[in-house]
Design an enzyme around this catalytic site. Structure first.
Site, short mmCIF file in Angstrom:
data_model
loop_
_atom_site.label_atom_id
_atom_site.label_comp_id
_atom_site.label_asym_id
_atom_site.label_seq_id
_atom_site.Cartn_x
_atom_site.Cartn_y
_atom_site.Cartn_z
N ASP A 1 72.80 109.91 100.52
CA ASP A 1 71.49 110.04 99.87
C ASP A 1 71.72 110.20 98.36
OD1 ASP A 1 70.76 110.20 102.53
OD2 ASP A 1 69.43 111.92 102.26
N LYS B 1 62.08 108.20 104.71
CA LYS B 1 62.47 109.58 104.96
C LYS B 1 61.60 110.52 104.14
CE LYS B 1 66.37 112.84 104.64
NZ LYS B 1 67.84 112.99 104.42
N LYS C 1 63.40 107.58 100.23
CA LYS C 1 63.20 108.99 100.57
C LYS C 1 62.34 109.63 99.50
CE LYS C 1 66.10 113.18 100.96
NZ LYS C 1 67.51 113.65 101.01
#
Length: 292
Positions: free
Chosen positions: A137, A237, A201
């Protein structure tokens, strides 16, 4: 690559009023998804996260140990998707979860600010992967987004993507709470996907405004539009501030309604959370559970 020109192939974002109207509509629909079945799926979509300055080998080992113990304690519930930690703890988690199908996620690339040299970002990502991370990430450079340097922001993602094996899942955090407007959130999402992200995300969880349903609506619409043009499915996400089963059900509903059932798998939908895990377990089991 001239990413800013590629953005011209996509239409503008909805207005704030249109987004608010859609969130209200989806909030009403989400009531139907406050079920044990949906909560169970949402639990299985969690990236169980610890990203604190107080993390240690001991504390991270304990979290991973509990995640492994979950397989025996709750065999009727699919386990969380992954454990998400800082890069120095990738090996620690790897040792603890060895022999299971637990995935290892590492934040990297100058998390949470993304304010360091690109070479340092790429090196940190590479080291996390070398130590055993299955998923990475990273944070899109928000400063470059806010000042209109879209090509530079996307090129950083492209460079990091090129440094990773294709079987490594790359999630790009757009820090939607800092971008604020639907248009900037849409652009950041599209740029991330165009540059090779496997997921977009919402948030790092390190600033005041984390995941919001409004940002999720804009991001999921961008994912849908990108899929219609490219044929490539990119995941979503939600992270930061997702605490209750009702929160999880709302994000599930947003994905269900905008992207469709094909996205309701842990390959394309994740929740970054810590406190939500116990709260979802409580909802699933029907009595208070404090496992983590």
């Amino acid at each position: 690559m001239e990413y800013a020109k590629l953005l011209q192939e996509y239409g503008p974002a909805q207005s704030e009023a249109q987004v608010a109207e859609e969130v209200a509509r989806l909030g009403e629909i989400a009531v139907r998804n406050r079920t044990t079945e949906v909560y169970t799926f949402c639990y299985s979509a969690i990236d169980l996260t610890t990203l604190s300055c107080t993390d240690s080998v001991e504390s991270v080992t304990e979290l991973a140990r509990k995640a492994v113990e979950f397989y025996e304690r709750f065999p009727h519930i699919p386990n969380v998707a992954s454990i998400c930690i800082y890069p120095p703890f990738v090996e620690t988690v790897g040792v603890a979860v060895d022999g299971t199908d637990m995935r290892i996620t590492s934040v990297a690339g100058g998390f949470p600010s993304s304010q360091t040299f690109l070479e340092v970002k790429a090196l940190e990502v590479g080291m996390a992967i070398e130590n055993g991370a299955d998923e990475i990430d990273i944070v899109l450079n928000v400063g470059k987004m806010l000042t209109g340097h879209y090509d530079e922001a996307a090129s950083e993602v492209e460079t990091i993507r090129a440094e990773t094996d294709r079987d490594v899942v790359l999630k790009v955090i757009i820090e939607s709470g800092a971008l604020r407007t639907p248009e900037l959130i849409r652009r950041a999402s599209l740029l991330s996907m165009l540059a090779g992200a496997d997921f977009v995300k919402t948030s790092t969880g390190k600033i005041d405004v984390a995941a919001t349903p409004e940002a999720a609506v804009v991001m999921c619409r961008a994912i849908r539009d990108y899929f219609e043009k490219s044929g490539r499915r990119v995941g979503f996400k939600a992270a930061g501030g997702v605490r209750t089963p009702e929160d999880a059900a709302l994000y599930y509903t947003i994905v269900e309604e905008i992207l469709g059932p094909d996205w309701l798998t842990t390959d394309l939908f994740r929740i970054g959370a810590s406190s939500a895990a116990n709260n979802l377990l409580t909802a699933i089991e029907g009595h208070p559970v404090k496992f983590f």
